[in-house]
Design an enzyme around this catalytic site. Structure first.
Site, PDB file in Angstrom:
ATOM      1  N   SER B  21      28.173 -32.835 -21.465  1.00  0.00           N
ATOM      2  CA  SER B  21      26.836 -33.318 -21.121  1.00  0.00           C
ATOM      3  C   SER B  21      26.456 -32.942 -19.689  1.00  0.00           C
ATOM      4  CB  SER B  21      26.816 -34.845 -21.260  1.00  0.00           C
ATOM      5  OG  SER B  21      25.558 -35.336 -20.887  1.00  0.00           O
ATOM      6  N   ASN B  99      24.012 -37.522 -25.846  1.00  0.00           N
ATOM      7  CA  ASN B  99      24.620 -38.344 -24.790  1.00  0.00           C
ATOM      8  C   ASN B  99      23.550 -39.283 -24.258  1.00  0.00           C
ATOM      9  OD1 ASN B  99      25.143 -38.993 -21.875  1.00  0.00           O
ATOM     10  ND2 ASN B  99      27.080 -37.976 -22.318  1.00  0.00           N
ATOM     11  N   CYS B 130      26.669 -45.267 -15.147  1.00  0.00           N
ATOM     12  CA  CYS B 130      25.292 -45.453 -14.717  1.00  0.00           C
ATOM     13  C   CYS B 130      25.211 -46.782 -14.003  1.00  0.00           C
ATOM     14  CB  CYS B 130      24.358 -45.526 -15.916  1.00  0.00           C
ATOM     15  SG  CYS B 130      24.496 -44.140 -17.035  1.00  0.00           S
ATOM     16  N   GLY B 243      37.426 -32.064 -17.743  1.00  0.00           N
ATOM     17  CA  GLY B 243      37.676 -32.037 -16.313  1.00  0.00           C
ATOM     18  C   GLY B 243      38.289 -30.730 -15.864  1.00  0.00           C
ATOM     19  N   GLY B 244      37.456 -29.850 -15.344  1.00  0.00           N
ATOM     20  CA  GLY B 244      37.981 -28.642 -14.726  1.00  0.00           C
ATOM     21  C   GLY B 244      38.465 -27.580 -15.670  1.00  0.00           C
TER      22      GLY B 244
HETATM   23  C1  LIG Z   1      25.670 -30.894 -12.757  1.00  0.00           C
HETATM   24  C2  LIG Z   1      26.346 -31.866 -13.655  1.00  0.00           C
HETATM   25  C3  LIG Z   1      25.584 -32.762 -14.401  1.00  0.00           C
HETATM   26  C4  LIG Z   1      26.200 -33.685 -15.232  1.00  0.00           C
HETATM   27  N1  LIG Z   1      25.434 -34.540 -15.975  1.00  0.00           N
HETATM   28  C5  LIG Z   1      26.031 -35.409 -16.822  1.00  0.00           C
HETATM   29  C6  LIG Z   1      25.253 -36.259 -17.648  1.00  0.00           C
HETATM   30  O1  LIG Z   1      24.038 -36.208 -17.646  1.00  0.00           O
HETATM   31  N2  LIG Z   1      25.904 -37.126 -18.455  1.00  0.00           N
HETATM   32  C7  LIG Z   1      27.258 -37.195 -18.530  1.00  0.00           C
HETATM   33  O2  LIG Z   1      27.797 -37.987 -19.303  1.00  0.00           O
HETATM   34  N3  LIG Z   1      28.031 -36.403 -17.758  1.00  0.00           N
HETATM   35  C8  LIG Z   1      27.445 -35.507 -16.906  1.00  0.00           C
HETATM   36  N4  LIG Z   1      28.229 -34.676 -16.142  1.00  0.00           N
HETATM   37  C9  LIG Z   1      29.692 -34.774 -16.224  1.00  0.00           C
HETATM   38  C10 LIG Z   1      30.296 -33.693 -17.131  1.00  0.00           C
HETATM   39  O3  LIG Z   1      29.849 -33.843 -18.444  1.00  0.00           O
HETATM   40  C11 LIG Z   1      31.834 -33.724 -17.086  1.00  0.00           C
HETATM   41  O4  LIG Z   1      32.278 -34.978 -17.554  1.00  0.00           O
HETATM   42  C12 LIG Z   1      32.371 -33.507 -15.691  1.00  0.00           C
HETATM   43  O5  LIG Z   1      31.610 -32.542 -15.014  1.00  0.00           O
HETATM   44  C13 LIG Z   1      33.831 -33.078 -15.662  1.00  0.00           C
HETATM   45  O6  LIG Z   1      34.032 -31.866 -16.357  1.00  0.00           O
HETATM   46  P1  LIG Z   1      34.034 -30.408 -15.644  1.00  0.00           P
HETATM   47  O7  LIG Z   1      35.011 -30.493 -14.515  1.00  0.00           O
HETATM   48  O8  LIG Z   1      34.459 -29.471 -16.734  1.00  0.00           O
HETATM   49  O9  LIG Z   1      32.661 -30.160 -15.190  1.00  0.00           O
HETATM   50  C14 LIG Z   1      27.611 -33.729 -15.315  1.00  0.00           C
HETATM   51  C15 LIG Z   1      28.377 -32.838 -14.566  1.00  0.00           C
HETATM   52  C16 LIG Z   1      27.773 -31.913 -13.745  1.00  0.00           C
HETATM   53  C17 LIG Z   1      28.621 -30.972 -12.946  1.00  0.00           C
END
Ligand SMILES: Cc1cc2nc3c(=O)[nH]c(=O)nc-3n(C[C@H](O)[C@H](O)[C@H](O)COP(=O)(O)O)c2cc1C
Ligand SMILES: Cc1cc2nc3c(=O)[nH]c(=O)nc-3n(C[C@H](O)[C@H](O)[C@H](O)COP(=O)(O)OP(=O)(O)OC[C@H]3O[C@@H](n4cnc5c(N)ncnc54)[C@H](O)[C@@H]3O)c2cc1C
Ligand SMILES: Cc1cc2nc3c(=O)[nH]c(=O)nc-3n(C[C@H](O)[C@H](O)[C@H](O)COP(=O)(O)OP(=O)(O)OC[C@H]3O[C@@H](n4cnc5c(N)ncnc54)[C@H](O)[C@@H]3O)c2cc1C
Ligand SMILES: Cc1cc2nc3c(=O)[nH]c(=O)nc-3n(C[C@H](O)[C@H](O)[C@H](O)COP(=O)(O)O)c2cc1C
Ligand code: FES
Ligand code: FES
Lengths: 256, 314, 314, 256
Positions: B21, B99, B130, B243-244
């Site tokens: 998301s 989501n 939130c 995560g990452g």
């Molecule tokens: C720019 C950005 C916007 C995000 N917006 C949301 C969101 O609207 N809702 C949500 O549940 N998580 C949101 N996330 C979290 C991601 O879905 C994810 O859980 C988090 O970035 C960790 O994964 P990653 O390291 O692969 O990015 C957002 C992350 C980023 C970087």
């Protein structure tokens, strides 16, 4: 149509103090890009930085695209170290090109620092459309000026080492005071404070003005919502610079 | 043929890689660039009842091997989503997870109820990171009883998969995992972003307009793996690891510590087809090592039972 | 002349850069390479009552912009330290902070009491990220009342600076900061390592022998800054900022969010003189921007008060 | 005395499949290093990886040191891409050199894979001390053999593409069966499983044996306690590979 290329480096030249012109082969981008659009760049060998970096397409020749950049940090240091035979991962063309709406006869290009980058390709298109051209470039000093492939260029420097001593927007004001231009339209590109001054001047003088913004981006393609610019009207408070810009009509946005 | 699919409350995902998301818009932004039908699923940007403008700039800061964001849940709102975005998503041959974000429990319920009446949504992921407006902005997701309550309330409103997305910013994520399992969640997503910040030492100001934001990207992968592992020790519901993740190797680490599937987030910003490539890479690994069903890898890490999550002296 | 020094309970530190516990041995390992007298202070490797062998290999894993460690508090024990290491430390012209680790409150007291009888120790830093053997290995540092109790007990035993080193692996570090302030601590060190893990997908085993370990390095800097900032909002005692500091710019970020001083940890492994260089860089910054006393930068970040740590919607 | 050099790259050559010989100028290290010691390497341009990487000093010539390495990951990829004129940040010499104790007449060097790396400098010193030399090298295949600046070399390959078909320890056993050597001492270097087999053989046959270990290191200088190896006697369960090793007498440690 956005494309991803592993683009071979064709040349990489220091053209002014800390400023490089990097040419890569990226056929489909070169053939479709329009003035004001940008590409998003990363290294193909996994070296830093982490996110892609946005650069205006400065010019095209056949299958080649030119990027003009200032070495300021990790990403541009990586780009500066690229040699012939290396590759660069390039995503583009991205964003909205400069708007040509309106019946203008004279195009005034106003660039601050590396804001000059998109002007060579813009110059070509304006020439095709038979516009009169005036190019005003602002730089810190004479050593930082890049005026290749431009027409009718005037210079302003912060330290007075070349041309007008002062900002490029002040140069514009004084130029227009000394000589009125037929049906002008401004195309501005540069750092935000300069664009803000330019926008205020344009609105004060009632001259149409398109601006190309810089700003922090994570994705460059509308996925992250990371690149807002405040809108001046409409129901939405922000527009996204990467997909609704980087070029905007100065009436549509509020710069801070 | 390697079995890549898995099923959650009757919904079949063609493979174990979803996009996270907030990192893949509403699925249509990069359709020219990515064959989204090769993804196991798409989690939409968080949807709230009304459209949200989001936070003022600056919203994005790059950090070592990661990034901070403070988007402020900028989104088009659920009604516009249904009208303008869902029709496209319906044409896709992949699982669509809506989501949901909200600032009150009632808002979570309202958004979900409205989505329940639509065709084309396969399940829900609930973003509890939130601010709870009633409690002065403290995040729902750091309050175990509120997280449980949201889960229980939403459970009564849908028979579709209900995935609770947990925040890592708590002492024991396992408590939250247990609470939402008891309250009827079908799965948990672990993790959302980690609270972080960055400072401009020349302007003497925070780089993000909101001071702090969420850290994501490879920098947090070790943290995310530890959280998934911790949760996997105490619950039996499926875990979606996040995560990452940049590569198939990263995704496989998550499967091995106990994740049934993964989500690719920040990697999409660097390569919008990262998710598709991760799925392909997992298939190659399975081929190479004779794994007939990727499900065999879930929780397959051997570990020295002498040491528990909590006992690693530093 | 720029004022770089600061004072903690009467002890003067010549500058605001210390080296972090566990990352600079006992100060003598790299004396040929580094002029340790140019450091503000040295925090010793954590000392326990008896020598500790530490964990089996593998103890170290590199991660994106960081590393995981699971040293297991390998240390020579307090008696050997006093006999073999302290005499050298006494010869140095920098502040010596003995870092103490223990598996019971009594052990903390015993180690500190024995050190109290020695010459050459200027203060104590208490590592509470240790498993509490009585409570089945749960870390003291995630239990606010135990952390308070340790502080209060140790306070009765010493008039020297007592620095409590907090773990980031809690929901609200500010609660812990407040607790130790009330219990009489002179300062807090923020942060210790973040729990993380990594998996070898070929061996299907955790990379660290202990499954999880502590994440350090630039990857955690954004997290550390947010923790320091959060703590600085609620306590008035000095904070020593730690986490991913590689350069003077990094250190200045910590000062701006509210740290009085910093510690350089993992950076020492890459460049043993990192701490000295950070101190020099801070001096240059002060010179360049006309800061006459680095203390003026402490907490000098301007921020939009509309947003608090807890309210950043993601 | 440990030194830190920003060392200019003098040459960097592919000498076998995936194996490079990198020569840098690092005067003070070159003048003081002894066989079995290592240096800890990082990039000077901030490119990855994060931690330094340990490499045996393979040889020295005047102010130059040779590093011989296999490209396996980020660090060695970075090193492979270094060209003449680039620099490398080198910390050393580190660790304890090979022990020469005992009245041995014949030195048997046994290397598995890049375990051969320290043998050229070791060979030089053994020659100075007038020892007889036997060098046994094990590699995956003929393409992975590097046998420069060594004496009296025999080869074992896993695939039989050159020399003995089998492990280098099996080659050693069969060599010693066919011909007994006068007062031998073994110097072994290579991956842990090979060293374990070598150590067991040496102890079984009553031959003195020094081993140089590989292993994960964070600092290489004794700061982090990150590089334990199990000891076989004494009050401490572990010794530190970086400062008490990387060379150990096989009697003093337990390999797993
Ligand atoms: C720019 C950005 C916007 C995000 N917006 C949301 C969101 O609207 N809702 C949500 O549940 N998580 C949101 N996330 C979290 C991601 O879905 C994810 O859980 C988090 O970035 C960790 O994964 P990653 O390291 O692969 O990015 C957002 C992350 C980023 C970087
Ligand atoms: C649409 C678009 C088009 C662009 N086109 C061009 C172009 O054609 N040519 C070009 O050179 N740039 C262009 N830019 C800007 C360019 O993207 C940045 O300069 C680049 O991302 C810097 O990357 P870096 O990794 O080198 O620096 P970073 O590591 O990202 O930045 C280094 C540090 O310097 C600061 N910094 C960044 N820029 C400056 C600056 N100009 N002066 C002082 N400090 C600075 C940053 O805040 C950071 O702290 C464009 C930006 C956008 C959004
Ligand atoms: C004292 C000492 C001396 C050394 N001397 C030498 C030397 O002279 N020459 C030399 O080539 N190496 C030597 N090594 C090993 C060398 O340090 C590592 O190969 C190097 O650190 C790898 O760095 P990297 O970043 O390229 O790989 P990394 O990114 O660290 O590793 C990549 C991946 O490959 C794995 N890996 C690492 N090595 C191997 C391997 N050999 N085979 C298969 N997988 C592997 C890792 O576990 C990791 O998953 C020495 C090590 C020590 C401790
Ligand atoms: C290898 C290693 C060993 C450590 N040992 C200790 C220790 O014994 N006691 C302690 O209080 N902190 C210890 N720490 C934590 C550091 O002091 C520091 O808090 C942490 O690493 C974050 O800072 P950094 O990112 O600058 O390394 C250790 C960290 C590392 C990397
Ligand atoms: S940079 Fe991601 S939406 Fe514009
Ligand atoms: S590698 Fe740090 S102590 Fe050996």
């Amino acid at each position: 149509m956005i494309l991803q290329h592993v683009a071979p480096v064709v040349s990489n030249t220091l053209i002014a103090e800390g400023i490089f012109l990097l040419t890569v082969e990226a056929k489909d981008i070169a053939r479709s890009v329009r003035p004001g659009q940008f590409v998003n760049v990363r290294s193909t060998d996994g070296s830093l930085p982490f996110l892609r970096r946005p650069f205006s397409v400065s010019n095209t020749r056949g299958d080649l695209i030119d990027l003009m950049f200032n070495v300021v940090g990790q990403g541009t240091r990586m780009m500066a170290s690229r040699r012939i035979g290396d590759t660069l991962d390039v995503l583009g063309p991205l964003g909205k090109p400069f708007g040509f709406a309106g019946n203008f006869k004279t195009a005034i290009m106003v660039g601050g620092g590396l804001g000059v980058a998109p002007f060579p390709i813009l110059t070509r298109q304006l020439e095709e459309e038979k516009k009169s051209l005036l190019t005003l470039l602002g730089a810190r000093s004479a050593k930082h000026i890049v005026a290749k492939d431009l027409q009718n260029t005037q210079i302003a420097t912060d330290d007075g080492s070349a041309g007008f001593h002062g900002t490029v927007v002040a140069l514009l004001e004084s130029s227009l005071q000394s000589k009125a231009l037929a049906d002008p339209k401004i195309f501005g590109c540069g750092p935000t404070p300069m664009l803000k001054a330019l926008s205020e001047f344009a609105q004060r003088s009632g001259i149409e003005c398109e601006l190309s913004l810089e700003g922090d981006m994570a994705c460059g393609v509308g996925l992250c919502q990371g690149c807002p610019v405040e809108t001046s009207h409409g129901s939405r408070k922000y527009a996204l610079v990467c997909v609704e810009g980087p070029t905007f009509n100065c009436h549509d946005i509020i710069l801070r | 043929m390697i079995k890549e699919s898995f099923t959650l409350r009757g919904v079949e995902f063609k493979n174990r890689v979803l996009v996270a998301s907030g990192t893949f818009g509403y699925g249509n932004e990069v359709k020219e660039l990515v064959d989204v039908n090769k993804l196991g699923g798409i989690c939409t940007k968080s949807l709230s009842w009304k459209p949200r403008d989001g936070n003022p700039p600056r919203r994005i800061v790059e950090t070592p091997s990661g990034m901070l964001n403070s988007i402020g849940l900028a989104n088009v709102g659920v009604e516009y989503f249904i009208r303008e975005k869902l029709p496209y998503l319906r044409t896709l041959d992949t699982v669509i997870i809506a989501n949901i974000a909200a600032s009150s429990i009632q808002e979570y319920c309202d958004v979900l109820s409205l989505l329940e009446q639509q065709e084309g949504i396969d399940g829900y992921e609930i973003n509890v990171s939130c601010p709870n407006v009633k409690e002065g902005g403290l995040s729902f997701g750091t309050d175990c009883s509120k997280t449980r309550e949201i889960t229980a309330r939403l459970r009564t409103l849908t028979a579709k998969p209900l995935i609770m997305k947990l925040t890592p910013n708590v002492t024991h994520i396992s408590e939250f995992a247990r609470a939402v399992e008891e309250a009827g969640a079908d799965a948990i997503s672990v993790i959302n972003t980690v609270i972080g910040m960055a400072v401009d030492i020349y302007k003497k100001k925070p780089k993000l307009s909101t001071v702090t934001g969420g850290l994501s990207g490879p920098a947090i992968k070790p943290i995310a793996l530890a959280k998934v592992y911790e949760a996997a020790q105490v619950v039996s519901l499926p875990i979606i690891g996040i995560g990452g993740i940049m590569t198939a190797e990263d995704a496989l680490e998550f499967l091995l510590v106990g994740a049934t599937a993964v989500q690719v987030g920040t990697a999409n910003f660097i390569d919008p087809s990262a998710g598709v490539k991760v799925a392909e890479g997992m298939r190659s690994y399975a081929q190479r090592f004779g794994v007939s069903d990727l499900g065999q890898l879930v929780g397959a890490m051997e570990s020295n039972k002498e040491f528990s999550v909590l006992q690693s002296w530093l």
